[in-house]
Design a protein around this motif. Structure first.
Motif, short mmCIF file in Angstrom:
data_model
loop_
_atom_site.label_atom_id
_atom_site.label_comp_id
_atom_site.label_asym_id
_atom_site.label_seq_id
_atom_site.Cartn_x
_atom_site.Cartn_y
_atom_site.Cartn_z
N HIS A 40 0.63 -1.50 0.22
CA HIS A 40 0.24 -0.05 -0.22
C HIS A 40 1.04 1.12 0.17
O HIS A 40 1.83 1.47 0.43
CB HIS A 40 -0.54 0.60 0.87
N GLY A 41 0.22 2.49 -0.61
CA GLY A 41 1.38 3.51 0.27
C GLY A 41 0.73 4.32 -2.07
O GLY A 41 0.46 3.86 -2.53
N CYS A 42 1.07 5.90 -1.11
CA CYS A 42 0.71 6.89 -2.67
C CYS A 42 2.35 6.83 -3.72
O CYS A 42 1.73 6.99 -4.64
CB CYS A 42 0.43 7.61 -2.43
N LEU B 239 -8.52 -14.29 8.27
CA LEU B 239 -8.59 -13.35 7.06
C LEU B 239 -9.39 -12.86 6.27
O LEU B 239 -8.80 -12.40 5.57
CB LEU B 239 -9.68 -15.70 6.85
N ILE B 240 -10.05 -12.51 7.18
CA ILE B 240 -10.71 -11.11 6.16
C ILE B 240 -9.90 -10.02 6.48
O ILE B 240 -9.51 -9.73 5.12
CB ILE B 240 -11.61 -10.37 7.12
N VAL B 241 -9.01 -9.94 7.45
CA VAL B 241 -7.15 -8.78 7.49
C VAL B 241 -6.73 -9.37 6.22
O VAL B 241 -6.39 -8.56 5.13
CB VAL B 241 -7.15 -8.28 8.61
N LYS B 242 -6.17 -10.53 6.42
CA LYS B 242 -5.00 -10.80 5.23
C LYS B 242 -5.13 -10.91 3.86
O LYS B 242 -4.99 -10.09 3.31
CB LYS B 242 -4.78 -12.89 5.44
N GLN B 243 -7.15 -10.71 3.54
CA GLN B 243 -7.66 -10.43 2.15
C GLN B 243 -7.30 -9.82 1.81
O GLN B 243 -7.41 -8.84 0.75
CB GLN B 243 -8.87 -11.83 2.17
N GLU B 244 -7.67 -8.57 2.42
CA GLU B 244 -7.91 -7.53 2.43
C GLU B 244 -6.68 -6.19 1.90
O GLU B 244 -6.46 -5.44 1.62
CB GLU B 244 -8.97 -6.22 3.30
N ARG C 53 -3.77 -4.18 -2.52
CA ARG C 53 -2.88 -3.03 -3.12
C ARG C 53 -4.18 -1.51 -2.98
O ARG C 53 -5.17 -1.61 -3.77
CB ARG C 53 -2.41 -2.82 -4.09
N SER C 54 -3.38 -1.20 -2.12
CA SER C 54 -4.39 0.41 -1.75
C SER C 54 -3.36 1.67 -1.71
O SER C 54 -2.47 1.92 -0.97
CB SER C 54 -5.86 0.54 -0.62
#
Length: 119
Positions: free
Chosen positions: A15-17, A58-63, A67-68
């Motif tokens: 993640h990151g700009c 699982l939700i955390v790892k998948q999200e 990339r954001s």
């Protein structure tokens, strides 16, 4: 009402700009806290009556694998999925921390915190 916390979920993500963040990646820490009625599970001793923290992880790892540019975007996706997938949850709080962010200083981490309630 009770609280379940899954703390210090460690993930490597992209993640990151900055373009380098998309290529190199970074270490992240995610904390999830949910509020739910835990009375039934405290009596029944059945996983089906509570919030399965394996599901939260699982939700955390998948999200985090998607990339954001902004941590806020990742945290919102986690919030939305928890509320959409786990009916017993009344409120969820997510903290996403980037460890050693590339901001030109000696900074341990930056953290965003979002909270959402079921309507």
């Amino acid at each position: 009402m009770g609280t379940i916390k899954v703390e210090n979920i460690r993930v490597y993500a992209y993640h990151g700009c900055l373009e380098e963040e998309a290529k190199i990646g970074s270490d992240y820490r995610v904390d999830v806290e949910v509020k739910a009625d835990l009375k039934a599970s405290s009596i029944s001793d059945k996983l089906a009556d509570t919030v399965d923290y394996v599901h939260l992880n699982l939700i955390v790892k998948q999200e985090m694998a998607i990339r954001s540019e902004l941590l806020e975007h990742v945290a919102k996706r986690i919030l939305d999925r928890v509320l959409n997938e786990i009916a017993i949850v009344k409120k969820v709080k997510v903290s996403v921390s980037k460890i050693n962010p590339p901001i030109g200083g000696d900074v341990e981490q930056v953290t965003i915190v979002l909270t959402k309630r079921r309507k």
